[in-house]
Design a protein around this motif. Sequence first.
Motif, PDB file in Angstrom:
ATOM      1  N   PHE A 123       0.836  -1.199   0.000  1.00 54.66           N
ATOM      2  CA  PHE A 123       0.000   0.000   0.000  1.00 54.66           C
ATOM      3  C   PHE A 123       0.873   1.252   0.000  1.00 54.66           C
ATOM      4  O   PHE A 123       0.608   2.203  -0.735  1.00 54.66           O
ATOM      5  CB  PHE A 123      -0.930  -0.002   1.220  1.00 54.66           C
ATOM      6  N   GLY A 124       1.910   1.259   0.826  1.00 53.00           N
ATOM      7  CA  GLY A 124       2.821   2.401   0.883  1.00 53.00           C
ATOM      8  C   GLY A 124       2.138   3.664   1.362  1.00 53.00           C
ATOM      9  O   GLY A 124       1.529   3.692   2.414  1.00 53.00           O
ATOM     10  N   ARG A 125       2.233   4.704   0.550  1.00 55.79           N
ATOM     11  CA  ARG A 125       1.583   5.987   0.842  1.00 55.79           C
ATOM     12  C   ARG A 125       0.708   6.323  -0.350  1.00 55.79           C
ATOM     13  O   ARG A 125       1.183   6.307  -1.488  1.00 55.79           O
ATOM     14  CB  ARG A 125       2.638   7.065   1.080  1.00 55.79           C
ATOM     15  N   GLN A 126      -0.547   6.618  -0.085  1.00 57.20           N
ATOM     16  CA  GLN A 126      -1.510   6.869  -1.156  1.00 57.20           C
ATOM     17  C   GLN A 126      -2.298   8.145  -0.868  1.00 57.20           C
ATOM     18  O   GLN A 126      -2.514   8.503   0.290  1.00 57.20           O
ATOM     19  CB  GLN A 126      -2.521   5.715  -1.243  1.00 57.20           C
ATOM     20  N   THR A 127      -2.757   8.783  -1.921  1.00 55.75           N
ATOM     21  CA  THR A 127      -3.716   9.875  -1.788  1.00 55.75           C
ATOM     22  C   THR A 127      -5.095   9.248  -1.681  1.00 55.75           C
ATOM     23  O   THR A 127      -5.450   8.382  -2.489  1.00 55.75           O
ATOM     24  CB  THR A 127      -3.648  10.810  -2.997  1.00 55.75           C
ATOM     25  N   VAL A 128      -5.852   9.661  -0.668  1.00 55.25           N
ATOM     26  CA  VAL A 128      -7.220   9.160  -0.473  1.00 55.25           C
ATOM     27  C   VAL A 128      -8.162  10.341  -0.325  1.00 55.25           C
ATOM     28  O   VAL A 128      -7.735  11.464  -0.018  1.00 55.25           O
ATOM     29  CB  VAL A 128      -7.337   8.219   0.758  1.00 55.25           C
ATOM     30  N   TYR A 129      -9.443  10.085  -0.527  1.00 57.66           N
ATOM     31  CA  TYR A 129     -10.460  11.108  -0.368  1.00 57.66           C
ATOM     32  C   TYR A 129     -11.420  10.624   0.729  1.00 57.66           C
ATOM     33  O   TYR A 129     -11.916   9.507   0.671  1.00 57.66           O
ATOM     34  CB  TYR A 129     -11.174  11.348  -1.705  1.00 57.66           C
ATOM     35  N   VAL A 130     -11.624  11.471   1.714  1.00 59.57           N
ATOM     36  CA  VAL A 130     -12.345  11.096   2.925  1.00 59.57           C
ATOM     37  C   VAL A 130     -13.607  11.934   3.053  1.00 59.57           C
ATOM     38  O   VAL A 130     -13.563  13.164   2.981  1.00 59.57           O
ATOM     39  CB  VAL A 130     -11.454  11.312   4.172  1.00 59.57           C
ATOM     40  N   SER A 131     -14.726  11.243   3.257  1.00 60.85           N
ATOM     41  CA  SER A 131     -16.006  11.891   3.532  1.00 60.85           C
ATOM     42  C   SER A 131     -16.469  11.439   4.905  1.00 60.85           C
ATOM     43  O   SER A 131     -16.471  10.237   5.204  1.00 60.85           O
ATOM     44  CB  SER A 131     -17.070  11.479   2.502  1.00 60.85           C
ATOM     45  N   VAL A 132     -16.873  12.391   5.742  1.00 61.08           N
ATOM     46  CA  VAL A 132     -17.362  12.068   7.080  1.00 61.08           C
ATOM     47  C   VAL A 132     -18.804  11.567   6.975  1.00 61.08           C
ATOM     48  O   VAL A 132     -19.652  12.232   6.394  1.00 61.08           O
ATOM     49  CB  VAL A 132     -17.281  13.281   8.018  1.00 61.08           C
ATOM     50  N   ILE A 133     -19.067  10.385   7.530  1.00 60.03           N
ATOM     51  CA  ILE A 133     -20.409   9.829   7.556  1.00 60.03           C
ATOM     52  C   ILE A 133     -21.119  10.226   8.853  1.00 60.03           C
ATOM     53  O   ILE A 133     -22.247  10.653   8.847  1.00 60.03           O
ATOM     54  CB  ILE A 133     -20.376   8.294   7.380  1.00 60.03           C
ATOM     55  N   ASN A 134     -20.435  10.047   9.983  1.00 58.13           N
ATOM     56  CA  ASN A 134     -20.955  10.527  11.274  1.00 58.13           C
ATOM     57  C   ASN A 134     -19.855  10.626  12.294  1.00 58.13           C
ATOM     58  O   ASN A 134     -18.796  10.171  12.125  1.00 58.13           O
ATOM     59  CB  ASN A 134     -22.107   9.667  11.784  1.00 58.13           C
TER      60      ASN A 134
END
Length: 141
Positions: free
Chosen positions: A130-141
């Motif tokens: 996996f290493g280091r990746q760009t991710v996109y995070v959305s808050v659900i709760n």
Amino acid sequence: MKNKDLKSSQLRTNKSDQIELNNMPLGIKKSTVKTNLVGSSAVQYQATAYTLQDAGMPNNGGKTASGKIVQQGRTIAADTSLLPLGTVVKINCPGYPSVNGTYTVEDTGGAIQGNILDIYFLSQSEAISFGRQTVYVSVIN
């Protein structure tokens, strides 16, 4: 009203860069606050991976800062000033789609500051892959 109960549609910025809630000025400049609102659009983070085999990990049977035992596909570590323990998020990782899914902030880490997440993996070889990746995070709760 708690921050986690706010919806992005309730907030807006007026011409003076002041934040308004339901059209009522709050007397706060937008530039002075950070927000992670339920229902807001995805925020870009950098993600790294960790396992119980990593050097420096405590020998505590996988117990996290939240008291839960780590679980692949569920456990992440985050900066709790941005994403408090117990926050549920959706992660989208274009570069490593097998991690896409719903996770809970259950852990913290000394190097996890700002928009950085640490995703728990059972296998050290998978974590290295996996290493280091760009991710996109959305808050659900």
